[in-house]
Enzyme design. Structure first.
Site, PDB file in Angstrom:
ATOM      1  N   SER A  26       0.861  -1.184   0.000  1.00 46.85           N
ATOM      2  CA  SER A  26       0.000   0.000   0.000  1.00 46.85           C
ATOM      3  C   SER A  26       0.900   1.238   0.000  1.00 46.85           C
ATOM      4  CB  SER A  26      -0.924   0.002   1.226  1.00 46.85           C
ATOM      5  OG  SER A  26      -1.804  -1.086   1.172  1.00 46.85           O
ATOM      6  N   LYS A 101      -6.004   2.477  -3.823  1.00 45.51           N
ATOM      7  CA  LYS A 101      -5.909   1.788  -2.531  1.00 45.51           C
ATOM      8  C   LYS A 101      -5.959   2.784  -1.382  1.00 45.51           C
ATOM      9  CE  LYS A 101      -4.758  -1.415   0.541  1.00 45.51           C
ATOM     10  NZ  LYS A 101      -5.632  -2.512   0.958  1.00 45.51           N
ATOM     11  N   LYS A 170      -1.592   5.476   8.092  1.00 52.05           N
ATOM     12  CA  LYS A 170      -0.663   5.760   6.991  1.00 52.05           C
ATOM     13  C   LYS A 170      -1.405   5.890   5.666  1.00 52.05           C
ATOM     14  CE  LYS A 170       1.133   2.565   4.789  1.00 52.05           C
ATOM     15  NZ  LYS A 170       0.821   1.852   3.519  1.00 52.05           N
TER      16      LYS A 170
END
Length: 203
Positions: A26, A101, A170
């Site tokens: 990711s 994503k 994150k």
């Protein structure tokens, strides 16, 4: 990035001309583009191909794979991706997969906050949690969080450790940066990112 790519044990040292590097992490779109340029200089190809579907989807081979990069490279990689992904979506140039994503996970983060806040208020107002979810999931406010995450992982008391808070924070941050880079005003996602940062600090 330098430690991953460079040096005698780095990825670039092992990439032969014509090889294909598929990044299923990711990551963030800007880093994807920088890595793709470094890989191209070696005569190799690059795809960013993060996945969604959790540990259950990985075990069942039913992940969604979000791909950025050249369509011809995707066709080369498709047999490998199909081993763990049942939906493989080509979304655009390098970085598009990681952008998708990040936004997906930022929306998951927002949904977790919203469902948690709303459900807590309903329970305090006298509505049983399961009854509230049954109505919610037959109405327009339903989501993966209300349909699956809360019933299977929260109300059961299972709380499985399948995805770290730090990673969700994150990913929300990557989405906030994407909005900045594209000139899109995003106070909702920015607030979610801030709240997850506070939660990390508290925990």
């Amino acid at each position: 990035m330098g430690q991953l790519l460079d040096g005698p044990d780095g990825l670039l040292a092992g990439l032969a001309p014509g090889a294909l590097l598929v990044d299923c992490t990711s990551g963030d779109p800007a880093s994807s583009r920088r890595i793709a340029a470094r890989v191209a200089a070696q005569g190799a190809g690059f795809l960013d191909a993060p996945v969604s579907g959790g540990t259950n989807g990985a075990a069942a081979g039913t992940l969604t794979v979000m791909v950025g990069g050249d369509a011809a490279l995707l066709e080369r990689a498709r047999p490998v991706l199909a081993a763990f992904g049942s939906r493989i979506a080509h979304l655009g140039p390098v970085g598009a997969g990681h952008a998708m994503k990040a936004v997906n996970n930022a929306l998951l983060a927002v949904n977790i906050l919203a469902v948690g806040e709303g459900l807590a208020a309903l329970v305090k107002a006298g509505v049983p949690a399961r009854a509230a979810l049954e109505v919610l999931n037959a109405s327009s406010g339903r989501s993966f969080v209300s349909e699956t995450l809360v019933p299977e992982r929260v109300l059961t008391g299972a709380f499985p450790n399948t995805f770290r808070l730090a990673l969700l924070h994150k990913d929300a941050g990557i989405a906030v940066q994407l909005l900045r880079e594209t000139g899109v005003d995003g106070p909702g996602l920015a607030l979610a990112h801030q709240l997850y940062g506070a939660a990390r600090g508290a925990l």
